[in-house]
Design an enzyme around this catalytic site. Structure first.
Site, PDB file in Angstrom:
ATOM      1  N   LYS A   6       4.365  -4.647   1.634  1.00 47.10           N
ATOM      2  CA  LYS A   6       3.631  -5.925   1.793  1.00 47.10           C
ATOM      3  C   LYS A   6       3.518  -6.675   0.475  1.00 47.10           C
ATOM      4  O   LYS A   6       3.576  -7.899   0.436  1.00 47.10           O
ATOM      5  CB  LYS A   6       2.204  -5.677   2.324  1.00 47.10           C
ATOM      6  N   GLY A  55      -1.808   0.710  -2.524  1.00 45.63           N
ATOM      7  CA  GLY A  55      -0.951   0.659  -3.703  1.00 45.63           C
ATOM      8  C   GLY A  55       0.232  -0.222  -3.406  1.00 45.63           C
ATOM      9  O   GLY A  55       0.957   0.015  -2.444  1.00 45.63           O
ATOM     10  N   ASP A  91       2.423   1.087   3.359  1.00 45.84           N
ATOM     11  CA  ASP A  91       3.578   1.285   2.477  1.00 45.84           C
ATOM     12  C   ASP A  91       4.854   0.643   3.024  1.00 45.84           C
ATOM     13  O   ASP A  91       5.950   1.135   2.766  1.00 45.84           O
ATOM     14  CB  ASP A  91       3.805   2.791   2.210  1.00 45.84           C
TER      15      ASP A  91
HETATM   16  P1  IMP Z   1      -8.782   6.526   3.041  1.00 45.77           P
HETATM   17  O1  IMP Z   1      -8.424   5.085   3.254  1.00 45.77           O
HETATM   18  O2  IMP Z   1      -8.671   6.955   1.620  1.00 45.77           O
HETATM   19  O3  IMP Z   1     -10.091   6.881   3.656  1.00 45.77           O
HETATM   20  O4  IMP Z   1      -7.672   7.416   3.821  1.00 45.77           O
HETATM   21  C1  IMP Z   1      -7.565   7.437   5.236  1.00 45.77           C
HETATM   22  C2  IMP Z   1      -6.114   7.539   5.679  1.00 45.77           C
HETATM   23  O5  IMP Z   1      -5.451   6.312   5.409  1.00 45.77           O
HETATM   24  C3  IMP Z   1      -5.302   8.623   4.949  1.00 45.77           C
HETATM   25  O6  IMP Z   1      -4.378   9.157   5.855  1.00 45.77           O
HETATM   26  C4  IMP Z   1      -4.589   7.860   3.865  1.00 45.77           C
HETATM   27  O7  IMP Z   1      -3.414   8.500   3.434  1.00 45.77           O
HETATM   28  C5  IMP Z   1      -4.301   6.550   4.598  1.00 45.77           C
HETATM   29  N1  IMP Z   1      -4.166   5.402   3.691  1.00 45.77           N
HETATM   30  C6  IMP Z   1      -5.156   4.714   3.091  1.00 45.77           C
HETATM   31  N2  IMP Z   1      -4.661   3.714   2.360  1.00 45.77           N
HETATM   32  C7  IMP Z   1      -3.331   3.733   2.527  1.00 45.77           C
HETATM   33  C8  IMP Z   1      -2.261   2.897   2.038  1.00 45.77           C
HETATM   34  O8  IMP Z   1      -2.443   1.914   1.326  1.00 45.77           O
HETATM   35  N3  IMP Z   1      -1.013   3.261   2.436  1.00 45.77           N
HETATM   36  C9  IMP Z   1      -0.777   4.314   3.262  1.00 45.77           C
HETATM   37  N4  IMP Z   1      -1.741   5.096   3.744  1.00 45.77           N
HETATM   38  C10 IMP Z   1      -3.004   4.817   3.382  1.00 45.77           C
END
Ligand code: IMP
Length: 422
Positions: free
Chosen positions: A17, A41, A14
């Site tokens: 990028k 996102g 976040d």
């Molecule tokens: P997962 O990628 O859904 O397995 O989540 C694993 C960890 O990465 C969690 O703490 C999410 O909140 C974090 N996370 C995954 N994708 C993002 C992102 O695009 N931005 C910020 N945190 C992320």
């Protein structure tokens, strides 16, 4: 032969990028996404329209850039199709420019179910996005994943059945609802039809673009401290959002890499669980969250907020070979009277400048801060470094001196044009 510019997040994601890539993509012929899935996102605002992208590289928004979803990405086809439709409705030429790797893995409904189930059973929650990312990468590495190309094989039905039967055994043993094979098969054959025109061998496509001396940009997802190897394991995502993941997620070689842009905010944030040395759990953290609109694009969760951590930034620069820093939200930090930046940690009574992701180290390190004067006023119209107020310049100069890296792009507001390029 041209070289690829890469955009990577330096902290916990976040950092903005999408915006950097969008800026680079304005002159790029191709923009590539290499890792992750719709856990990411990216929000880009153009002419007051806010685009929240989860899978399609934000380069697509320039309407003249080929947008490639690389082999390292995990794709939820339902989400991708929704995104394609949203882009088309806004006049983005998706049919001309979107390319999807035939080797990217597919997220299936059972991956999302497993993500929720596994998180539920964890004593130490990770706080995953529950988008099925981890279970999909597990299947990939266990070699029971389904790839985009499988959708078009004559035995797709059998391949899918085999996987669903296996997962249903597991769900039944745990007293969970089973997946409905017929429903999934029907929807995935529909998705296959919609996606077919975009699917191709992206590896040769990318290399051909380099051979033709095209301007190619690679858009990282998530960020360095969420990396499965180099992040704060287990509070990480299931891919390599660092430079190595860019290579394996696209088919590029190290020789193809040119500039590497490390994206940071003037403060920091984290979604989900895990250690976070410079976190502010007080009203200043709440204020930064409100000023910076720090709520997840994907899950809408409030982000944890804190000061910029230069110890962690140097780790990121080292790991990724970052050549330029892109600093976002300078306007946001400038709304505070005073703000801080972490220049060292104190661990077991010792001052340290070396970051490691050892959990005990991170949980017990005390951040040491240098304080800066804020109150920058409205800087959203500044387009050169010289136009910035002295307090803002001092901050940027300090970051450059500390890291030895040039702050090349500076975000001074939410809109696309609110950026200083040096
Ligand atoms: P997962 O990628 O859904 O397995 O989540 C694993 C960890 O990465 C969690 O703490 C999410 O909140 C974090 N996370 C995954 N994708 C993002 C992102 O695009 N931005 C910020 N945190 C992320």
């Amino acid at each position: 032969m041209s070289k690829v510019s890469v955009v990577l997040g330096c902290f916990y994601g976040d950092e903005g990028k999408g915006r950097t890539t969008d800026y680079l993509a304005q002159t790029a012929d191709m923009s590539i996404r290499a890792t992750g899935g719709n856990n990411a996102g990216h929000t880009v605002t153009i002419d007051n329209v806010k685009y929240a992208l989860h899978l399609v590289p934000s380069g697509i928004l320039s309407n003249h850039t080929i947008a490639v979803i690389g082999n390292g990405v995990v794709i939820d086809p339902k989400v991708l199709i929704e995104e394609i439709n949203m882009l088309k409705e806004n006049g983005i030429k998706v049919d001309e420019y979107l390319k999807i790797s035939d080797k990217a893995h597919l997220i299936l409904p059972y991956h999302c179910m497993l993500d929720a189930l596994l998180e539920d059973k964890r004593t130490n929650k990770i706080g995953t996005t529950k988008r099925g990312i981890g279970p999909c990468y597990c299947d990939k590495f266990e070699r029971s994943g389904l790839r985009v190309e499988d959708l078009y094989k004559s035995n797709f039905k059998e391949l899918l059945k085999e996987q669903i039967d296996k997962k249903n055994e597991l769900f039944a043993a745990n007293g969970y609802d089973k997946c409905n094979f017929k429903e999934i098969y029907k929807s995935y054959t529909e998705y296959a039809k919609v996606l077919k025109p975009y699917v191709c061998d992206t590896i040769n496509l990318i290399h051909q673009a380099l051979k033709d001396d095209k301007n190619v940009v690679c858009e990282g997802a998530q960020a360095t401290l969420l990396d499965i190897d180099f992040g704060s394991y287990p509070y990480v995502t299931s891919s390599n959002p660092t430079i190595g993941g860019i290579l394996t997620g696209t088919g590029l070689s190290h020789k193809d890499i040119g500039d590497v842009y490390g994206v940071i905010k003037a403060y920091s944030s984290r979604v989900g669980e895990g250690p976070y040395v410079t976190e502010l759990t007080d009203e200043t953290g709440d204020l930064i969250r409100e000023l910076g609109h720090e709520y997840g694009t994907t899950t809408k969760r409030p982000r944890r907020c804190g000061w910029l951590d230069l110890v962690a930034l140097n780790y990121s620069i080292k790991l990724n070979g970052i050549t330029y820093i892109n600093l976002n939200h300078l306007d946001t930090i400038g709304k505070l009277d005073k703000f801080k930046v972490c220049y060292a940690y104190e661990f077991e009574g010792q001052e340290t400048y070396d970051f490691t992701t050892n959990e005990e180290f991170l949980r017990n390190s005390k951040p040491l801060y240098k304080e800066f004067e804020g109150n920058f006023g409205d800087i959203s119209n500044c387009r050169t470094f010289d136009e910035l107020p002295i307090n803002a310049k001092k901050y940027i100069n300090y970051i450059e001196e500390y890291t030895g890296c040039t702050v090349k792009l500076i975000g001074v507001g939410a809109d696309r044009e609110c950026m200083i390029i040096r």
